[in-house]
Design an enzyme around this catalytic site. Structure first.
Site, PDB file in Angstrom:
ATOM      1  N   GLY A   1      -7.522 -19.709  11.735  1.00  0.00           N
ATOM      2  CA  GLY A   1      -7.410 -20.893  12.572  1.00  0.00           C
ATOM      3  C   GLY A   1      -6.605 -21.979  11.893  1.00  0.00           C
ATOM      4  O   GLY A   1      -5.559 -21.713  11.279  1.00  0.00           O
ATOM      5  N   ALA A   2      -7.113 -23.210  11.947  1.00  0.00           N
ATOM      6  CA  ALA A   2      -6.405 -24.346  11.361  1.00  0.00           C
ATOM      7  C   ALA A   2      -6.305 -24.257   9.843  1.00  0.00           C
ATOM      8  O   ALA A   2      -5.483 -24.953   9.232  1.00  0.00           O
ATOM      9  CB  ALA A   2      -7.092 -25.640  11.765  1.00  0.00           C
TER      10      ALA A   2
ATOM     11  N   GLY B   1      -2.892 -16.065  17.446  1.00  0.00           N
ATOM     12  CA  GLY B   1      -3.031 -14.902  16.564  1.00  0.00           C
ATOM     13  C   GLY B   1      -2.076 -13.782  16.924  1.00  0.00           C
ATOM     14  O   GLY B   1      -1.582 -13.065  16.045  1.00  0.00           O
ATOM     15  N   ASP B   2      -1.792 -13.638  18.213  1.00  0.00           N
ATOM     16  CA  ASP B   2      -0.834 -12.622  18.651  1.00  0.00           C
ATOM     17  C   ASP B   2       0.580 -12.981  18.204  1.00  0.00           C
ATOM     18  O   ASP B   2       1.353 -12.117  17.784  1.00  0.00           O
ATOM     19  CB  ASP B   2      -0.890 -12.476  20.168  1.00  0.00           C
ATOM     20  CG  ASP B   2      -2.310 -12.229  20.669  1.00  0.00           C
ATOM     21  OD1 ASP B   2      -3.048 -11.498  19.992  1.00  0.00           O
ATOM     22  OD2 ASP B   2      -2.670 -12.784  21.719  1.00  0.00           O
TER      23      ASP B   2
ATOM     24  N   SER C   1      -6.337 -14.149  10.156  1.00  0.00           N
ATOM     25  CA  SER C   1      -6.031 -15.486  10.660  1.00  0.00           C
ATOM     26  C   SER C   1      -7.278 -16.351  10.554  1.00  0.00           C
ATOM     27  O   SER C   1      -8.383 -15.923  10.914  1.00  0.00           O
ATOM     28  CB  SER C   1      -5.527 -15.425  12.105  1.00  0.00           C
ATOM     29  OG  SER C   1      -6.419 -14.706  12.930  1.00  0.00           O
TER      30      SER C   1
ATOM     31  N   GLY D   1      -5.306 -21.629   8.164  1.00  0.00           N
ATOM     32  CA  GLY D   1      -4.158 -20.831   7.763  1.00  0.00           C
ATOM     33  C   GLY D   1      -4.381 -19.343   7.923  1.00  0.00           C
ATOM     34  O   GLY D   1      -4.976 -18.892   8.894  1.00  0.00           O
TER      35      GLY D   1
END
Length: 313
Positions: free
Chosen positions: A222-223, A251-252, A220, A225
């Site tokens: 963040g913003a 993320g979960d 992951s 992608g």
């Protein structure tokens, strides 16, 4: 069925503020109290979307009893294991632009006997599971190879294990050959010692994790992608959020959506991204349900190594 193990669960209080100014008296807006811990959030997201899950958690003290109560109210199928120490509490301050400042307590130590009881509960319940998710930070004093030990035991039994943790626990788990690991950008950089300025840096770092033993890696970003690399190929995707409210648990939610969609290939990546972006648009650590998820905004492409990443993202 997807079984989750959270060794360091929490009560998560999220407070929405207009702006975070150090040393100032800040008037809070809305506040939310949610059950927390990475594996707990995965189970909550799966339940919200009609996917069967069971959460194994240690709990102790008044905070632990409150955690179990909140999970019961949500209808989570769980195996609560009583322990001597109190469950931790975390605080997150969420600003209007989606910036979240978190203060996490370390949690309480688990004895060897308590760890054995938790492991036995997981191994017994895992007989009917398609996946086991072992995720989150380790409480003080817990051996860093605890996830690696579970990976070896589950692998021998033919059970797929997904690991989402950080630091030495992540490195140890990767070397035990899990079916899937889900680091974020910072966790990947820490595990490999790499700088993450471009997508190519992420691709190279993921290659190191796979060479160490991980079969599939879902990262992951963040913003920016997410990146999925597995034996069948590699895919990059993003899903912009118009009005971000809280990144806690995103993320979960991504991992939950990815597993719910089969845990393989671009369709699973797209589903994970849709769930994650929906979580970012919700307050606190709420997990998205079907009405919150917009799959039309997801874009999946072939990874471009030259793509720059958001600094500090």
């Amino acid at each position: 069925m997807i079984l989750t193990l959270t060794l360091n669960p929490s009560l998560d209080r999220t407070i929405e503020v207009g702006a975070l100014t150090r040393g100032a008296v800040i008037r809070a807006g809305a506040a939310h109290l949610d059950p927390g811990g990475k594996g707990v959030n995965v189970s909550r997201a799966l339940l919200a979307n009609g996917v069967r899950s069971c959460a194994v958690i240690p709990y102790g003290g008044s905070e632990g009893r409150r955690l179990v109560e909140l999970l019961s109210v949500e209808g989570i199928d769980m195996i609560p294991v009583p322990v001597a120490g109190p469950t931790r509490s975390n605080v997150a301050l969420a600003e209007p632009d989606g910036t979240v400042t978190k203060v996490n307590e370390p949690g309480t130590a688990l004895t060897a006997a308590e760890l054995d009881t938790l492991a036995a509960a997981v191994l017994d319940a895992a007989r009917s599971a398609d996946w086991v998710v072992a995720s989150g930070s380790l409480p003080p004093g817990v051996p860093v190879d605890v996830y690696a030990g579970l990976c070896r035991r589950f692998g021998a039994a033919g059970i797929h294990l997904a690991v989402d943790t950080s630091g030495p626990a992540l490195v140890s788990a990767v070397c035990a050959g899990p079916a899937l690991v889900k680091p974020n950008r910072d966790e990947l950089a820490e595990a490999t010692g790499a700088d993450m300025a471009h997508l190519g840096d992420v691709i190279d770092a993921v290659g190191k994790l796979r060479a160490m033993g991980a079969r599939s890696v879902l990262t992951s970003l963040g913003a920016d992608g997410a990146l999925l690399v597995e034996d069948g190929g590699a895919w990059f995707g993003d899903c912009p959020v118009a009005e971000p409210r809280s990144s806690v648990g995103a993320g979960d939610a991504m991992l939950a959506g990815f597993l719910a969609a089969g845990a393989q290939g671009e369709e699973a990546l797209a589903e994970g991204l849709a769930w994650a972006s929906a979580a970012v648009g919700l307050p606190g650590s709420r997990m998205p349900g079907p009405a919150d998820i917009d799959r039309t905004a997801v874009r999946i492409t072939t990874p471009d190594p030259a793509l720059p990443l958001t600094p500090g993202g």
